[in-house]
Motif scaffolding. Sequence first.
Motif, mmCIF file in Angstrom:
data_model
loop_
_atom_site.group_PDB
_atom_site.id
_atom_site.type_symbol
_atom_site.label_atom_id
_atom_site.label_comp_id
_atom_site.label_asym_id
_atom_site.label_seq_id
_atom_site.Cartn_x
_atom_site.Cartn_y
_atom_site.Cartn_z
ATOM 1 N N GLY A 199 -9.093 0.339 -13.492
ATOM 2 C CA GLY A 199 -9.162 0.979 -12.189
ATOM 3 C C GLY A 199 -8.892 0.010 -11.049
ATOM 4 O O GLY A 199 -8.125 0.321 -10.126
ATOM 5 N N SER A 200 -9.501 -1.169 -11.101
ATOM 6 C CA SER A 200 -9.272 -2.160 -10.047
ATOM 7 C C SER A 200 -7.817 -2.626 -10.027
ATOM 8 O O SER A 200 -7.256 -2.872 -8.956
ATOM 9 N N THR A 201 -7.206 -2.741 -11.207
ATOM 10 C CA THR A 201 -5.795 -3.140 -11.281
ATOM 11 C C THR A 201 -4.899 -2.079 -10.667
ATOM 12 O O THR A 201 -3.941 -2.386 -9.940
ATOM 13 N N ILE A 202 -5.176 -0.811 -10.940
ATOM 14 C CA ILE A 202 -4.378 0.283 -10.385
ATOM 15 C C ILE A 202 -4.451 0.283 -8.859
ATOM 16 O O ILE A 202 -3.439 0.424 -8.172
ATOM 17 N N VAL A 203 -5.652 0.099 -8.314
ATOM 18 C CA VAL A 203 -5.804 0.084 -6.854
ATOM 19 C C VAL A 203 -5.109 -1.127 -6.251
ATOM 20 O O VAL A 203 -4.498 -1.040 -5.176
ATOM 21 N N GLN A 204 -5.158 -2.248 -6.954
ATOM 22 C CA GLN A 204 -4.530 -3.468 -6.448
ATOM 23 C C GLN A 204 -3.013 -3.312 -6.322
ATOM 24 O O GLN A 204 -2.410 -3.779 -5.357
ATOM 25 N N PHE A 205 -2.398 -2.618 -7.290
ATOM 26 C CA PHE A 205 -0.934 -2.508 -7.296
ATOM 27 C C PHE A 205 -0.419 -1.154 -6.813
ATOM 28 O O PHE A 205 0.761 -1.043 -6.456
ATOM 29 N N TYR A 206 -1.278 -0.140 -6.797
ATOM 30 C CA TYR A 206 -0.828 1.190 -6.391
ATOM 31 C C TYR A 206 -1.726 1.734 -5.282
ATOM 32 O O TYR A 206 -1.626 1.293 -4.145
ATOM 33 N N SER A 207 -2.591 2.689 -5.587
ATOM 34 C CA SER A 207 -3.430 3.292 -4.550
ATOM 35 C C SER A 207 -4.626 3.988 -5.172
ATOM 36 O O SER A 207 -4.687 4.185 -6.390
ATOM 37 N N MET A 208 -5.570 4.406 -4.328
ATOM 38 C CA MET A 208 -6.725 5.155 -4.807
ATOM 39 C C MET A 208 -6.299 6.496 -5.393
ATOM 40 O O MET A 208 -6.872 6.961 -6.377
ATOM 41 N N ASP A 209 -5.287 7.136 -4.793
ATOM 42 C CA ASP A 209 -4.846 8.432 -5.322
ATOM 43 C C ASP A 209 -4.342 8.291 -6.755
ATOM 44 O O ASP A 209 -4.637 9.130 -7.622
ATOM 45 N N VAL A 210 -3.590 7.237 -7.032
ATOM 46 C CA VAL A 210 -3.101 7.007 -8.391
ATOM 47 C C VAL A 210 -4.275 6.779 -9.333
ATOM 48 O O VAL A 210 -4.277 7.238 -10.478
ATOM 49 N N LEU A 211 -5.298 6.073 -8.851
ATOM 50 C CA LEU A 211 -6.498 5.862 -9.664
ATOM 51 C C LEU A 211 -7.151 7.188 -10.029
ATOM 52 O O LEU A 211 -7.533 7.409 -11.178
#
Length: 386
Positions: free
Chosen positions: A153-165
């Motif tokens: 989850g932290s990796t997704i937010v770091q490279f993408y966004s909260m919506d993608v998470l």
Amino acid sequence: MKAVHPIYNWPFAMVCLSSLFFSASFNMLIPELPAYLSSLGGAEYKGLIIALFTLTAGISRPFSGKLTDSIGRIPVMAIGSLVCFVCGFLYPLLTSVAGFLLLRLIHGFSTGFKPTATAAYVADLVPVGRWGEAMGIHGLFFSTGMALGPALGSTIVQFYSMDVLFYASSFLALLSIAILYNMKETLPGKQRFQLRHLQVGRNDIFEWKVFPAALVTLLSYLSYGAILTLVPDWGDFIGIHNKGLFFMVFTIASLVVRFVAGKFSDRRGRETVIRGGLIMLVFSLIVMASWQSSWGLLAGGVLYGIATGILSPGINAWTVDMSDPDKRGKAMATMYIALEAGIGLGALIAGTIYQDHISRIPGLFYSAAIITLVAIVYMYWRKKHA
């Protein structure tokens, strides 16, 4: 139902895999939600992130327990995963503080249903003398989800966004549901759903036979609610910027000991193992409070993981030991009510006292250690009066 031998069979493997995806689905959100709520303007409500989730989880346990013992284990497991699936799509749409808190309330129904039915399903599949081992193995998969989810989850937010998470969380929940398709029901004489199954009376709420396990669960999980609320901010303050790292470390440590601890509880007794886990839990909280650095937090996380890896399969098996076969769902629901109450109260109390004052966090860890000491005293009192 006649026990299935050996325990390493296809249904057991599938329910473990379903739990892995389910666990990852909701745990991947936890490290990022405090900062997300602050960005919405709700920093003062951080304690409610976990408290609201656990409130509905606890409220739903009597219903999930009754449904598990009437309409079957698999439908109730599917309902829990379905809630996670739906909520993941709603978070990006409800972007006010009130909307977010409402979704946390709804999201809690997921853990109110899935783990209750899963524990009953596992107990149905496994011989009595191997419940501790089976709970330990299942816990390995659930804890793997707890470890991978926050880091992912932290990796997704770091490279993408909260919506993608949020969408990724929904996808993992969907995988959890898909695995359950065509699995064989283990409840003999399952009934078709009727509205009367949702009528919960006083006798459906709590299984008093498992009160000792419920009390120990409540006291020991208060610390976990505090950790879920405080560690993201504490880790950032002391230099751990990947908010999922602590959760990954403590869960990996938990994985290492779960199988052995569950098997040991089958041989040496549940209460002996549980007492050892509680002592380790106190020690871990003291380390986190006194060693105020990134290494101290991670070392405390390892010790905390070992403690929970010892406690979880032991308490689950202890609950099953004390329950009647026809009330297994109710018994597990009782234990999980205590678990959710502990997490929720811990989160609410910690969040209320914390109020974004970093200097208060060590004292809250010490307080959690003292509460856990009460559980240890109770366990030794039981031993003395057995």
